[in-house]
Design a protein around this motif. Structure first.
Motif, PDB file in Angstrom:
ATOM      1  N   ALA A   4     -34.277  36.361  27.919  1.00 42.80           N
ATOM      2  CA  ALA A   4     -35.365  37.300  27.390  1.00 42.80           C
ATOM      3  C   ALA A   4     -36.404  36.331  27.150  1.00 42.80           C
ATOM      4  O   ALA A   4     -37.589  36.777  27.219  1.00 42.80           O
ATOM      5  N   ASP A   5     -36.253  35.149  26.519  1.00 43.85           N
ATOM      6  CA  ASP A   5     -37.250  34.066  26.004  1.00 43.85           C
ATOM      7  C   ASP A   5     -37.948  33.868  27.343  1.00 43.85           C
ATOM      8  O   ASP A   5     -39.191  33.667  27.233  1.00 43.85           O
ATOM      9  N   THR A   6     -37.335  33.497  28.451  1.00 42.80           N
ATOM     10  CA  THR A   6     -38.025  33.047  29.553  1.00 42.80           C
ATOM     11  C   THR A   6     -38.954  34.050  30.347  1.00 42.80           C
ATOM     12  O   THR A   6     -40.182  33.881  30.667  1.00 42.80           O
ATOM     13  N   HIS A   7     -38.433  35.430  30.091  1.00 44.43           N
ATOM     14  CA  HIS A   7     -39.234  36.803  30.685  1.00 44.43           C
ATOM     15  C   HIS A   7     -40.547  36.799  29.744  1.00 44.43           C
ATOM     16  O   HIS A   7     -41.507  36.921  30.267  1.00 44.43           O
ATOM     17  N   LEU A   8     -40.366  36.724  28.442  1.00 48.01           N
ATOM     18  CA  LEU A   8     -41.401  36.672  27.571  1.00 48.01           C
ATOM     19  C   LEU A   8     -42.561  35.639  27.876  1.00 48.01           C
ATOM     20  O   LEU A   8     -43.785  35.925  27.827  1.00 48.01           O
ATOM     21  N   ARG A   9     -42.180  34.489  28.110  1.00 50.84           N
ATOM     22  CA  ARG A   9     -43.041  33.335  28.287  1.00 50.84           C
ATOM     23  C   ARG A   9     -43.780  33.622  29.545  1.00 50.84           C
ATOM     24  O   ARG A   9     -44.725  33.404  29.698  1.00 50.84           O
ATOM     25  N   GLU A  10     -43.020  34.128  30.645  1.00 50.71           N
ATOM     26  CA  GLU A  10     -43.542  34.437  31.862  1.00 50.71           C
ATOM     27  C   GLU A  10     -44.659  35.667  31.758  1.00 50.71           C
ATOM     28  O   GLU A  10     -45.688  35.740  32.205  1.00 50.71           O
ATOM     29  N   TYR A  11     -44.319  36.476  30.858  1.00 48.36           N
ATOM     30  CA  TYR A  11     -45.231  37.527  30.619  1.00 48.36           C
ATOM     31  C   TYR A  11     -46.479  37.161  29.750  1.00 48.36           C
ATOM     32  O   TYR A  11     -47.688  37.526  30.325  1.00 48.36           O
ATOM     33  N   VAL A  12     -46.332  36.387  28.778  1.00 47.26           N
ATOM     34  CA  VAL A  12     -47.469  35.812  28.209  1.00 47.26           C
ATOM     35  C   VAL A  12     -48.391  35.234  29.096  1.00 47.26           C
ATOM     36  O   VAL A  12     -49.609  35.157  29.155  1.00 47.26           O
ATOM     37  N   GLU A  13     -47.820  34.185  29.933  1.00 45.75           N
ATOM     38  CA  GLU A  13     -48.570  33.373  30.994  1.00 45.75           C
ATOM     39  C   GLU A  13     -49.297  34.521  32.014  1.00 45.75           C
ATOM     40  O   GLU A  13     -50.403  34.224  32.121  1.00 45.75           O
ATOM     41  N   ARG A  14     -48.498  35.384  32.330  1.00 38.90           N
ATOM     42  CA  ARG A  14     -49.282  36.535  33.273  1.00 38.90           C
ATOM     43  C   ARG A  14     -50.369  37.096  32.566  1.00 38.90           C
ATOM     44  O   ARG A  14     -51.437  37.217  33.090  1.00 38.90           O
ATOM     45  N   GLY A  15     -50.124  37.542  31.293  1.00 36.84           N
ATOM     46  CA  GLY A  15     -51.532  38.012  30.601  1.00 36.84           C
ATOM     47  C   GLY A  15     -52.544  37.207  30.518  1.00 36.84           C
ATOM     48  O   GLY A  15     -53.721  37.590  30.300  1.00 36.84           O
ATOM     49  N   ASP A  75     -48.125  42.594  36.733  1.00 35.75           N
ATOM     50  CA  ASP A  75     -48.021  42.055  38.123  1.00 35.75           C
ATOM     51  C   ASP A  75     -46.452  41.840  38.347  1.00 35.75           C
ATOM     52  O   ASP A  75     -46.028  40.838  39.079  1.00 35.75           O
ATOM     53  N   GLY A  76     -45.626  42.975  38.085  1.00 36.18           N
ATOM     54  CA  GLY A  76     -44.416  42.877  38.443  1.00 36.18           C
ATOM     55  C   GLY A  76     -43.402  42.141  37.483  1.00 36.18           C
ATOM     56  O   GLY A  76     -42.271  42.109  37.619  1.00 36.18           O
ATOM     57  N   ILE A  77     -43.990  41.585  36.484  1.00 35.73           N
ATOM     58  CA  ILE A  77     -43.009  41.011  35.425  1.00 35.73           C
ATOM     59  C   ILE A  77     -43.025  42.137  34.406  1.00 35.73           C
ATOM     60  O   ILE A  77     -43.959  42.623  33.713  1.00 35.73           O
ATOM     61  N   GLU A  78     -41.608  42.375  34.059  1.00 36.24           N
ATOM     62  CA  GLU A  78     -41.144  43.207  33.276  1.00 36.24           C
ATOM     63  C   GLU A  78     -40.468  42.356  32.005  1.00 36.24           C
ATOM     64  O   GLU A  78     -39.831  41.413  32.294  1.00 36.24           O
ATOM     65  N   VAL A  79     -40.377  42.717  30.688  1.00 29.33           N
ATOM     66  CA  VAL A  79     -39.831  42.131  29.631  1.00 29.33           C
ATOM     67  C   VAL A  79     -39.303  43.082  28.584  1.00 29.33           C
ATOM     68  O   VAL A  79     -39.871  44.163  28.452  1.00 29.33           O
ATOM     69  N   ARG A  80     -38.057  42.759  28.376  1.00 35.04           N
ATOM     70  CA  ARG A  80     -37.131  43.435  27.412  1.00 35.04           C
ATOM     71  C   ARG A  80     -36.503  42.538  26.678  1.00 35.04           C
ATOM     72  O   ARG A  80     -35.910  41.711  27.210  1.00 35.04           O
ATOM     73  N   VAL A  81     -36.685  42.620  25.351  1.00 25.84           N
ATOM     74  CA  VAL A  81     -36.221  41.482  24.394  1.00 25.84           C
ATOM     75  C   VAL A  81     -35.099  41.877  23.764  1.00 25.84           C
ATOM     76  O   VAL A  81     -34.080  41.245  23.840  1.00 25.84           O
ATOM     77  N   THR A  82     -34.883  43.360  23.364  1.00 18.52           N
ATOM     78  CA  THR A  82     -33.582  43.795  22.779  1.00 18.52           C
ATOM     79  C   THR A  82     -32.587  43.934  23.698  1.00 18.52           C
ATOM     80  O   THR A  82     -31.330  44.510  23.417  1.00 18.52           O
ATOM     81  N   GLY A  83     -32.944  44.088  25.054  1.00 20.00           N
ATOM     82  CA  GLY A  83     -31.737  44.503  25.921  1.00 20.00           C
ATOM     83  C   GLY A  83     -31.563  46.215  26.182  1.00 20.00           C
ATOM     84  O   GLY A  83     -30.836  46.560  26.668  1.00 20.00           O
ATOM     85  N   ARG A  84     -32.519  46.960  25.372  1.00 20.74           N
ATOM     86  CA  ARG A  84     -32.398  48.350  25.985  1.00 20.74           C
ATOM     87  C   ARG A  84     -33.083  48.575  27.117  1.00 20.74           C
ATOM     88  O   ARG A  84     -33.860  47.992  27.687  1.00 20.74           O
ATOM     89  N   PRO A  85     -32.235  49.557  27.789  1.00 22.02           N
ATOM     90  CA  PRO A  85     -32.960  49.833  28.975  1.00 22.02           C
ATOM     91  C   PRO A  85     -34.269  50.567  29.281  1.00 22.02           C
ATOM     92  O   PRO A  85     -34.877  51.002  28.442  1.00 22.02           O
TER      93      PRO A  85
END
Length: 85
Positions: A4-15, A75-85
């Motif tokens: 989740a942290d990795t996806h969040l960092r990727e999302y922030v970078e993409r933003g 740009d195709g990067i999705e992020v979920r922190v809590t693991g909810r679907p």
């Protein structure tokens, strides 16, 4: 780091890559990310504005996730922190 942290960092970078910056009349800068409603940062330099924008994007994602609100993909990067679907 968790996945989740990795996806969040990727999302922030993409933003940050998608962000648009404008210089204001007083010499400060404002930045927005298209598609992320309400995500806005201002600072006296572009560098500080970018740093602030990174924090704003991360907090925006965390608040939306905590409230069960959808976080739009960037740009195709999705992020979920809590693991909810």
């Amino acid at each position: 780091w968790s996945q989740a942290d990795t996806h969040l960092r990727e999302y922030v970078e993409r933003g940050l890559r998608k962000a648009g910056y404008d210089k204001l009349e007083d010499g400060s800068f404002v930045a927005e990310v298209p598609g992320l409603r309400g995500v806005l940062a201002t600072a006296k330099s572009v560098e500080k504005c970018r740093e602030q924008l990174a924090e704003v994007i991360e907090e925006w994602v965390l608040v939306r996730d905590a409230r069960g609100m959808k976080v739009p993909a960037l740009d195709g990067i999705e992020v979920r922190v809590t693991g909810r679907p």
